[in-house]
Scaffold this motif. Structure first.
Motif, PDB file in Angstrom:
ATOM      1  N   ASN A   1       0.845  -1.184   0.000  1.00  0.00           N
ATOM      2  CA  ASN A   1       0.000   0.000   0.000  1.00  0.00           C
ATOM      3  C   ASN A   1       0.886   1.241   0.000  1.00  0.00           C
ATOM      4  N   LEU A   2       0.863   2.002  -1.057  1.00  0.00           N
ATOM      5  CA  LEU A   2       1.698   3.198  -1.176  1.00  0.00           C
ATOM      6  C   LEU A   2       1.363   4.259  -0.146  1.00  0.00           C
ATOM      7  N   LEU A   3       0.127   4.274   0.353  1.00  0.00           N
ATOM      8  CA  LEU A   3      -0.272   5.340   1.278  1.00  0.00           C
ATOM      9  C   LEU A   3       0.470   5.268   2.610  1.00  0.00           C
ATOM     10  N   ASN A   4       1.028   4.121   2.955  1.00  0.00           N
ATOM     11  CA  ASN A   4       1.727   3.969   4.234  1.00  0.00           C
ATOM     12  C   ASN A   4       3.236   4.122   4.103  1.00  0.00           C
ATOM     13  N   GLN A   5       3.734   4.390   2.911  1.00  0.00           N
ATOM     14  CA  GLN A   5       5.168   4.501   2.691  1.00  0.00           C
ATOM     15  C   GLN A   5       5.689   5.861   3.149  1.00  0.00           C
ATOM     16  N   LYS A   6       6.842   5.849   3.784  1.00  0.00           N
ATOM     17  CA  LYS A   6       7.490   7.099   4.210  1.00  0.00           C
ATOM     18  C   LYS A   6       8.387   7.650   3.116  1.00  0.00           C
ATOM     19  N   ALA A   7       8.897   6.761   2.250  1.00  0.00           N
ATOM     20  CA  ALA A   7       9.796   7.191   1.183  1.00  0.00           C
ATOM     21  C   ALA A   7       9.580   6.330  -0.046  1.00  0.00           C
ATOM     22  N   LEU A   8       9.781   6.942  -1.188  1.00  0.00           N
ATOM     23  CA  LEU A   8       9.707   6.256  -2.471  1.00  0.00           C
ATOM     24  C   LEU A   8      10.901   6.736  -3.286  1.00  0.00           C
ATOM     25  N   VAL A   9      11.610   5.805  -3.931  1.00  0.00           N
ATOM     26  CA  VAL A   9      12.780   6.143  -4.732  1.00  0.00           C
ATOM     27  C   VAL A   9      12.482   5.809  -6.179  1.00  0.00           C
ATOM     28  N   SER A  10      12.665   6.774  -7.070  1.00  0.00           N
ATOM     29  CA  SER A  10      12.574   6.531  -8.503  1.00  0.00           C
ATOM     30  C   SER A  10      13.940   6.821  -9.106  1.00  0.00           C
ATOM     31  N   LEU A  11      14.526   5.818  -9.740  1.00  0.00           N
ATOM     32  CA  LEU A  11      15.845   5.983 -10.352  1.00  0.00           C
ATOM     33  C   LEU A  11      15.748   6.430 -11.804  1.00  0.00           C
ATOM     34  N   ALA A  12      14.529   6.515 -12.327  1.00  0.00           N
ATOM     35  CA  ALA A  12      14.336   6.912 -13.728  1.00  0.00           C
ATOM     36  C   ALA A  12      14.700   8.385 -13.904  1.00  0.00           C
ATOM     37  N   THR A  13      15.498   8.682 -14.913  1.00  0.00           N
ATOM     38  CA  THR A  13      15.853  10.080 -15.163  1.00  0.00           C
ATOM     39  C   THR A  13      14.691  10.842 -15.798  1.00  0.00           C
ATOM     40  N   THR A  14      13.816  10.126 -16.486  1.00  0.00           N
ATOM     41  CA  THR A  14      12.580  10.709 -17.012  1.00  0.00           C
ATOM     42  C   THR A  14      11.435  10.133 -16.201  1.00  0.00           C
ATOM     43  N   PRO A  15      10.592  10.970 -15.609  1.00  0.00           N
ATOM     44  CA  PRO A  15       9.492  10.441 -14.784  1.00  0.00           C
ATOM     45  C   PRO A  15       8.610   9.493 -15.592  1.00  0.00           C
ATOM     46  N   PRO A  16       8.399   8.284 -15.094  1.00  0.00           N
ATOM     47  CA  PRO A  16       7.510   7.356 -15.798  1.00  0.00           C
ATOM     48  C   PRO A  16       6.095   7.934 -15.888  1.00  0.00           C
ATOM     49  N   ASP A  17       5.408   7.619 -16.962  1.00  0.00           N
ATOM     50  CA  ASP A  17       4.036   8.071 -17.157  1.00  0.00           C
ATOM     51  C   ASP A  17       3.151   7.358 -16.141  1.00  0.00           C
ATOM     52  N   CYS A  18       2.477   8.115 -15.305  1.00  0.00           N
ATOM     53  CA  CYS A  18       1.647   7.489 -14.267  1.00  0.00           C
ATOM     54  C   CYS A  18       0.207   7.993 -14.325  1.00  0.00           C
ATOM     55  N   HIS A  19      -0.310   8.185 -15.520  1.00  0.00           N
ATOM     56  CA  HIS A  19      -1.674   8.681 -15.637  1.00  0.00           C
ATOM     57  C   HIS A  19      -2.718   7.603 -15.400  1.00  0.00           C
ATOM     58  N   THR A  20      -2.301   6.325 -15.371  1.00  0.00           N
ATOM     59  CA  THR A  20      -3.262   5.263 -15.097  1.00  0.00           C
ATOM     60  C   THR A  20      -2.715   4.316 -14.044  1.00  0.00           C
ATOM     61  N   GLY A  21      -3.597   3.770 -13.245  1.00  0.00           N
ATOM     62  CA  GLY A  21      -3.246   2.686 -12.337  1.00  0.00           C
ATOM     63  C   GLY A  21      -2.710   3.081 -10.971  1.00  0.00           C
ATOM     64  N   ILE A  22      -2.107   4.223 -10.815  1.00  0.00           N
ATOM     65  CA  ILE A  22      -1.545   4.603  -9.522  1.00  0.00           C
ATOM     66  C   ILE A  22      -2.113   5.951  -9.117  1.00  0.00           C
ATOM     67  N   ASN A  23      -2.642   6.014  -7.906  1.00  0.00           N
ATOM     68  CA  ASN A  23      -3.187   7.270  -7.400  1.00  0.00           C
ATOM     69  C   ASN A  23      -2.184   7.876  -6.425  1.00  0.00           C
ATOM     70  N   PHE A  24      -1.483   8.902  -6.880  1.00  0.00           N
ATOM     71  CA  PHE A  24      -0.492   9.580  -6.057  1.00  0.00           C
ATOM     72  C   PHE A  24      -1.080  10.799  -5.349  1.00  0.00           C
ATOM     73  N   SER A  25      -2.381  10.937  -5.348  1.00  0.00           N
ATOM     74  CA  SER A  25      -2.990  12.178  -4.855  1.00  0.00           C
ATOM     75  C   SER A  25      -2.979  12.303  -3.336  1.00  0.00           C
TER      76      SER A  25
ATOM     77  N   ARG B   1       2.796  14.930 -14.453  1.00  0.00           N
ATOM     78  CA  ARG B   1       1.480  14.539 -13.945  1.00  0.00           C
ATOM     79  C   ARG B   1       1.605  13.329 -13.023  1.00  0.00           C
ATOM     80  N   GLY B   2       0.957  13.408 -11.893  1.00  0.00           N
ATOM     81  CA  GLY B   2       1.014  12.350 -10.892  1.00  0.00           C
ATOM     82  C   GLY B   2       2.156  12.564  -9.915  1.00  0.00           C
ATOM     83  N   TRP B   3       3.356  12.684 -10.435  1.00  0.00           N
ATOM     84  CA  TRP B   3       4.532  12.886  -9.584  1.00  0.00           C
ATOM     85  C   TRP B   3       4.487  14.243  -8.892  1.00  0.00           C
ATOM     86  N   ASN B   4       3.836  15.213  -9.515  1.00  0.00           N
ATOM     87  CA  ASN B   4       3.768  16.545  -8.920  1.00  0.00           C
ATOM     88  C   ASN B   4       2.848  16.602  -7.705  1.00  0.00           C
TER      89      ASN B   4
END
Length: 113
Positions: A1-25, A46-49
């Protein structure tokens, strides 16, 4: 469950497209760690912001966070008096009295006959 995470690491230099499937709100309490030179891209993507805390890290800082290793330095006390470097067994142990066999010195194979 992402809502309980204290930290998230993305190693991608270009933000992955997250317009579907993941709610980062609803990730106000989660810190997002990204490559330092990609921080602005994540802040506007979008999403990451939706992350309130986005921290840009150097490659060395990301590696230290993920592995717990904050750098490797040679220990001058382990070099031999002849200046050739310490012999190590194949399982990584230092030895000053090698028997016949295969060893590593300064990253190269050495055969003691």
């Amino acid at each position: 469950n992402l809502l309980n995470q204290k930290a998230l690491v993305s190693l991608a230099t270009t933000p992955p497209d997250c317009h579907t499937g993941i709610n980062f709100s609803r990730l106000d309490n989660t810190t997002l760690y990204v490559p330092k030179n990609s921080m602005e891209a994540y802040q506007t993507a979008r999403g990451w912001n939706n992350f309130q805390n986005i921290i840009g890290l150097t490659e060395e800082e990301i590696n230290a966070m993920l592995t717990g290793i904050k750098g490797i330095e040679a220990d001058n006390a382990t070099t031999n008096p002849d200046g050739n470097g310490t012999l190590h067994t194949l399982d990584g142990r230092c030895t000053s009295t090698p028997a016949k066999g295969l060893y590593i010195r300064n990253g190269k194979k050495v055969i003691v006959r």
